[in-house]
Design a protein around this motif. Structure first.
Motif, PDB file in Angstrom:
ATOM      1  N   LYS A 153       0.828  -1.198   0.000  1.00  0.00           N
ATOM      2  CA  LYS A 153       0.000   0.000   0.000  1.00  0.00           C
ATOM      3  C   LYS A 153       0.866   1.254   0.000  1.00  0.00           C
ATOM      4  O   LYS A 153       0.539   2.251  -0.668  1.00  0.00           O
ATOM      5  N   LYS A 154       1.967   1.204   0.707  1.00  0.00           N
ATOM      6  CA  LYS A 154       2.886   2.342   0.758  1.00  0.00           C
ATOM      7  C   LYS A 154       3.463   2.629  -0.628  1.00  0.00           C
ATOM      8  O   LYS A 154       3.538   3.783  -1.060  1.00  0.00           O
ATOM      9  N   LEU A 161      -1.640   5.055  -7.839  1.00  0.00           N
ATOM     10  CA  LEU A 161      -2.294   4.181  -8.813  1.00  0.00           C
ATOM     11  C   LEU A 161      -3.789   4.041  -8.549  1.00  0.00           C
ATOM     12  O   LEU A 161      -4.557   3.726  -9.433  1.00  0.00           O
ATOM     13  N   GLN A 162      -4.187   4.250  -7.317  1.00  0.00           N
ATOM     14  CA  GLN A 162      -5.590   4.104  -6.904  1.00  0.00           C
ATOM     15  C   GLN A 162      -6.086   2.671  -7.096  1.00  0.00           C
ATOM     16  O   GLN A 162      -7.185   2.427  -7.595  1.00  0.00           O
ATOM     17  N   CYS A 163      -5.239   1.733  -6.686  1.00  0.00           N
ATOM     18  CA  CYS A 163      -5.627   0.320  -6.758  1.00  0.00           C
ATOM     19  C   CYS A 163      -6.617  -0.004  -5.634  1.00  0.00           C
ATOM     20  O   CYS A 163      -6.627   0.640  -4.583  1.00  0.00           O
ATOM     21  N   SER A 164      -7.412  -1.022  -5.854  1.00  0.00           N
ATOM     22  CA  SER A 164      -8.364  -1.456  -4.846  1.00  0.00           C
ATOM     23  C   SER A 164      -7.724  -2.522  -3.952  1.00  0.00           C
ATOM     24  O   SER A 164      -6.653  -3.051  -4.257  1.00  0.00           O
ATOM     25  N   ASP A 165      -8.395  -2.837  -2.857  1.00  0.00           N
ATOM     26  CA  ASP A 165      -7.913  -3.912  -1.994  1.00  0.00           C
ATOM     27  C   ASP A 165      -7.871  -5.241  -2.738  1.00  0.00           C
ATOM     28  O   ASP A 165      -7.029  -6.097  -2.464  1.00  0.00           O
ATOM     29  N   HIS A 167      -7.028  -5.675  -5.844  1.00  0.00           N
ATOM     30  CA  HIS A 167      -5.771  -5.706  -6.597  1.00  0.00           C
ATOM     31  C   HIS A 167      -4.624  -6.109  -5.684  1.00  0.00           C
ATOM     32  O   HIS A 167      -3.786  -6.954  -6.035  1.00  0.00           O
ATOM     33  N   ILE A 168      -4.588  -5.489  -4.528  1.00  0.00           N
ATOM     34  CA  ILE A 168      -3.489  -5.738  -3.597  1.00  0.00           C
ATOM     35  C   ILE A 168      -3.534  -7.172  -3.073  1.00  0.00           C
ATOM     36  O   ILE A 168      -2.505  -7.862  -3.012  1.00  0.00           O
TER      37      ILE A 168
END
Length: 226
Positions: A153-154, A161-165, A167-168
């Motif tokens: 996340k860091k 990038l504004q990725c969602s959870d 994606h992570i």
């Protein structure tokens, strides 16, 4: 409407209505009977009572069979999407409305493809970012999944990038052996392919003619399979 070859469909609609009319004429004894010999072309043999055709010419026959009159048969259909009931006096209006409905569906299709593909791009860009920021070297050093999530996340926040959870979590779920040079090549190619798809979808959505061309090509493809 003129861009599409609906002649065959219009003929089928006319043929259906004409046969219905002949059945009514047969029941009311205006004609004796009719026999269909149609193959590639419409061919109907109509038998009349003896002497009924005396002094008839082509115009009289056309008038009798109402082949020069405007069809007033109403066509009632459930509206597109099953929400409303619509009535048509002319089959061409029905076809025109249906075509417009289908064109809107095609636009919705490519909007959805664009949305899904753009979302997928974020995932692969996240993987590329992790490679560039040395995430691979840190594998096996995290105390738990929360620590891994915090690190990813860091890095993601740094690039905005504004990725969602999702994606992570998907990235976290990759096995350790996947993080190698070959995987990096795959990521790079995937990003290239997705960007190409996004460019194509945007191009289609900006051009009504391209949407029509795709619709027409798919109609012809369906026709060729019959």
């Amino acid at each position: 409407r003129d861009s599409y070859k609906f002649h065959t469909l219009l003929c089928k609609i006319f043929f259906f209505l004409f046969k219905k009319k002949l059945i009514e004429m047969e029941d009311s004894e205006q004609i004796e009977e009719f026999t269909e010999h149609s193959t590639d072309n419409i061919c109907i043999e109509i038998r009349m009572k003896r002497g009924a055709l005396k002094d008839w010419d082509e115009n009289r026959a056309l008038d009798f069979l109402k082949l020069r009159q405007k069809v007033t048969q109403r066509i009632v259909v459930v509206g597109w999407g099953g929400k409303t009931i619509q009535t048509y006096n002319d089959p061409r209006d029905l076809i025109s409305d249906f075509v417009q409905f289908r064109l809107n569906v095609y636009e919705d299709r490519y909007k959805l493809l664009l949305e899904k593909t753009s979302d997928e791009l974020l995932y692969w860009k996240l993987l590329e970012l992790l490679f560039k920021n040395g995430f691979v070297n840190k594998l096996g050093t995290f105390a738990n999944k929360d620590a891994m999530y915090t690190e990813i996340k860091k890095m993601e926040d740094g690039e905005k990038l504004q990725c969602s959870d999702d994606h992570i979590n998907k990235a976290m779920g990759l096995p350790t052996y996947r993080w190698n040079k070959e995987f990096l090549k795959e990521i790079t190619q995937k990003i290239k392919d997705i960007n190409s798809d996004i460019k194509e979808y945007n191009s289609i959505l900006k051009s009504k003619q391209k949407v029509k061309d795709i619709y027409q090509s798919e109609l012809l493809a369906v026709k060729s399979t019959k």
